[in-house]
Motif scaffolding. Structure first.
Motif, PDB file in Angstrom:
ATOM      1  N   GLY A   1       0.817  -1.198   0.000  1.00 42.79           N
ATOM      2  CA  GLY A   1       0.000   0.000   0.000  1.00 42.79           C
ATOM      3  C   GLY A   1       0.857   1.257   0.000  1.00 42.79           C
ATOM      4  N   ILE A   2       2.112   1.093  -0.289  1.00 44.90           N
ATOM      5  CA  ILE A   2       3.054   2.198  -0.398  1.00 44.90           C
ATOM      6  C   ILE A   2       2.826   2.870  -1.750  1.00 44.90           C
ATOM      7  N   THR A   3       3.161   4.137  -1.864  1.00 50.07           N
ATOM      8  CA  THR A   3       2.973   4.773  -3.166  1.00 50.07           C
ATOM      9  C   THR A   3       4.035   4.268  -4.142  1.00 50.07           C
ATOM     10  N   ARG A   4       3.688   4.231  -5.398  1.00 54.34           N
ATOM     11  CA  ARG A   4       4.592   3.693  -6.418  1.00 54.34           C
ATOM     12  C   ARG A   4       5.894   4.474  -6.428  1.00 54.34           C
ATOM     13  N   HIS A   5       5.743   5.764  -6.244  1.00 53.80           N
ATOM     14  CA  HIS A   5       6.876   6.656  -6.206  1.00 53.80           C
ATOM     15  C   HIS A   5       7.901   6.227  -5.152  1.00 53.80           C
ATOM     16  N   VAL A   6       7.434   6.077  -3.946  1.00 53.11           N
ATOM     17  CA  VAL A   6       8.319   5.728  -2.843  1.00 53.11           C
ATOM     18  C   VAL A   6       8.880   4.316  -3.038  1.00 53.11           C
ATOM     19  N   LEU A   7       8.035   3.404  -3.508  1.00 51.10           N
ATOM     20  CA  LEU A   7       8.516   2.044  -3.736  1.00 51.10           C
ATOM     21  C   LEU A   7       9.651   2.033  -4.759  1.00 51.10           C
ATOM     22  N   ALA A   8       9.466   2.751  -5.856  1.00 51.75           N
ATOM     23  CA  ALA A   8      10.514   2.813  -6.876  1.00 51.75           C
ATOM     24  C   ALA A   8      11.807   3.347  -6.273  1.00 51.75           C
ATOM     25  N   ASP A   9      11.674   4.356  -5.451  1.00 50.95           N
ATOM     26  CA  ASP A   9      12.841   4.951  -4.810  1.00 50.95           C
ATOM     27  C   ASP A   9      13.541   3.964  -3.877  1.00 50.95           C
ATOM     28  N   ARG A  10      12.769   3.241  -3.072  1.00 52.69           N
ATOM     29  CA  ARG A  10      13.359   2.286  -2.131  1.00 52.69           C
ATOM     30  C   ARG A  10      14.057   1.153  -2.874  1.00 52.69           C
ATOM     31  N   LEU A  11      13.419   0.681  -3.938  1.00 48.64           N
ATOM     32  CA  LEU A  11      14.027  -0.409  -4.701  1.00 48.64           C
ATOM     33  C   LEU A  11      15.350   0.049  -5.307  1.00 48.64           C
ATOM     34  N   ARG A  12      15.360   1.261  -5.809  1.00 48.65           N
ATOM     35  CA  ARG A  12      16.600   1.806  -6.367  1.00 48.65           C
ATOM     36  C   ARG A  12      17.686   1.868  -5.307  1.00 48.65           C
ATOM     37  N   LYS A  13      17.312   2.363  -4.131  1.00 53.84           N
ATOM     38  CA  LYS A  13      18.307   2.480  -3.058  1.00 53.84           C
ATOM     39  C   LYS A  13      18.802   1.118  -2.603  1.00 53.84           C
ATOM     40  N   LEU A  14      17.870   0.174  -2.460  1.00 53.12           N
ATOM     41  CA  LEU A  14      18.272  -1.157  -2.025  1.00 53.12           C
ATOM     42  C   LEU A  14      19.190  -1.804  -3.050  1.00 53.12           C
ATOM     43  N   GLU A  15      18.934  -1.522  -4.309  1.00 54.77           N
ATOM     44  CA  GLU A  15      19.818  -2.056  -5.341  1.00 54.77           C
ATOM     45  C   GLU A  15      21.194  -1.392  -5.239  1.00 54.77           C
ATOM     46  N   ALA A  16      21.184  -0.075  -5.079  1.00 57.14           N
ATOM     47  CA  ALA A  16      22.450   0.663  -4.953  1.00 57.14           C
ATOM     48  C   ALA A  16      23.245   0.175  -3.741  1.00 57.14           C
ATOM     49  N   ASP A  17      22.549  -0.209  -2.692  1.00 56.79           N
ATOM     50  CA  ASP A  17      23.231  -0.669  -1.475  1.00 56.79           C
ATOM     51  C   ASP A  17      23.608  -2.143  -1.548  1.00 56.79           C
ATOM     52  N   GLY A  18      23.246  -2.792  -2.651  1.00 51.58           N
ATOM     53  CA  GLY A  18      23.649  -4.186  -2.814  1.00 51.58           C
ATOM     54  C   GLY A  18      22.798  -5.184  -2.052  1.00 51.58           C
ATOM     55  N   VAL A  19      21.611  -4.754  -1.626  1.00 52.07           N
ATOM     56  CA  VAL A  19      20.729  -5.665  -0.900  1.00 52.07           C
ATOM     57  C   VAL A  19      19.836  -6.422  -1.884  1.00 52.07           C
ATOM     58  N   LEU A  20      19.406  -5.726  -2.929  1.00 47.92           N
ATOM     59  CA  LEU A  20      18.604  -6.356  -3.972  1.00 47.92           C
ATOM     60  C   LEU A  20      19.358  -6.314  -5.300  1.00 47.92           C
ATOM     61  N   ARG A  21      18.960  -7.206  -6.160  1.00 49.31           N
ATOM     62  CA  ARG A  21      19.517  -7.264  -7.493  1.00 49.31           C
ATOM     63  C   ARG A  21      18.327  -7.191  -8.446  1.00 49.31           C
TER      64      ARG A  21
END
Lengths: 151, 151
Positions: free
Chosen positions: B47-67
């Motif tokens: 139920g998070i906004t798409r905007h914030v989700l996209a941002d979090r996914l980008r950050k998690l990828e940048a931090d090496g947590v997600l691929r």
DNA sequence: CCGACAGGGTTCCGATATGGAACCCTCTCT
DNA sequence: AGAGAGGGTTCCATATCGGAACCCTGTCGG
């Protein structure tokens, strides 16, 4: 789902985060575990604004993680201490420290290390099942929705 | 100390929180552990906004947590998976679940319980030292500033 | 009696971050 | 051609944060 609805969410991850999932809260809790008890000390160590710190302390008290206690009258002064519920956060803190030291090393080595109080030896935390002693990993343990709930 | 300086902070708690200490990030990680891999699924569940989700996914990828990985071409579609660094967050998640289930019970019982994959028995996590097997508590283990550092 | 300081806050303002909704782009399906 | 699916981006109003100033109770020194 909004942030302020998390407190009542069925998922324990969401409920937990409603208390400690905020930008500063775990840093405040960290300081409490390090024996910091007073507003000004925290404010200086954290570099957080007084406004936000006051707010976090109020929330942590409301959530039963901290207890506010007068340590003198005249003038009345308060300090903050961890309750049992707050102390129960220790495994989370320790696990977080271990994760960061392992996965986000910083040049010059970690500034904080986990050490046995008795032997001074470094500690490497490991999560096991209290019953069987089996290590908890993504392969061995599953977080499953409870039967009589709809998620 | 500002939020975006935490990434470089000497304290491992601060560094760890710079990655997962955000309002939504651990919920995203939780979903990844539950096998959710796609943007829309996450967005609906959280139920998070798409905007914030996209941002979090980008950050998690940048931090090496997600691929981020393409699961099909034409049209190009991506999914997100935990890296090893991300999977290493499992003990934090498990410990958080246990804390919340114990300290923030909700009527009707917990919606998520930890279960052994092998036996289906409920699991009660316990944190020990990998070397000695001694339980880690505030009394047994200390998080101490490293010798050659000033905090 | 006066001014300075300690401790624990609150108030105010401008800067960020979040929530909600709409829109976009690339395909596929019918 | 029109309707999705999937994964985003853009825009705006509202909430939260960072910074700095101010307040209140009481102590201390002169």
């Amino acid at each position: 789902m909004k942030w302020n609805e998390l407190h009542e969410d069925a998922c324990p991850v969401a409920r937990g985060l409603s208390v400690i999932g905020d930008r500063w809260t775990m840093l405040v809790v960290r300081d409490c575990f390090m024996g910091i008890r007073r507003f000004d000390q925290m404010q200086q160590r954290l570099g957080i604004t007084r406004h936000v710190l006051a707010d976090r302390l109020r929330k942590l008290e409301a959530d039963g993680v901290l207890r506010r206690e007068a340590y003198q009258e005249r003038p009345l002064r308060y300090e903050y201490r961890l309750t049992d519920k707050g102390k129960a956060l220790y495994p989370i803190l320790v696990t977080l420290i271990d994760w960061a030291n392992t996965n986000m090393p910083v040049e010059g080595g970690p500034s904080v290390v986990l050490t046995s109080r008795a032997t001074q030896d470094p500690i490497r935390p490991k999560l096991i099942d209290a019953e069987t002693g089996e290590e908890i990993t993504t392969r061995s343990v599953l977080a499953v929705p409870n039967a009589d709930q709809s998620d």
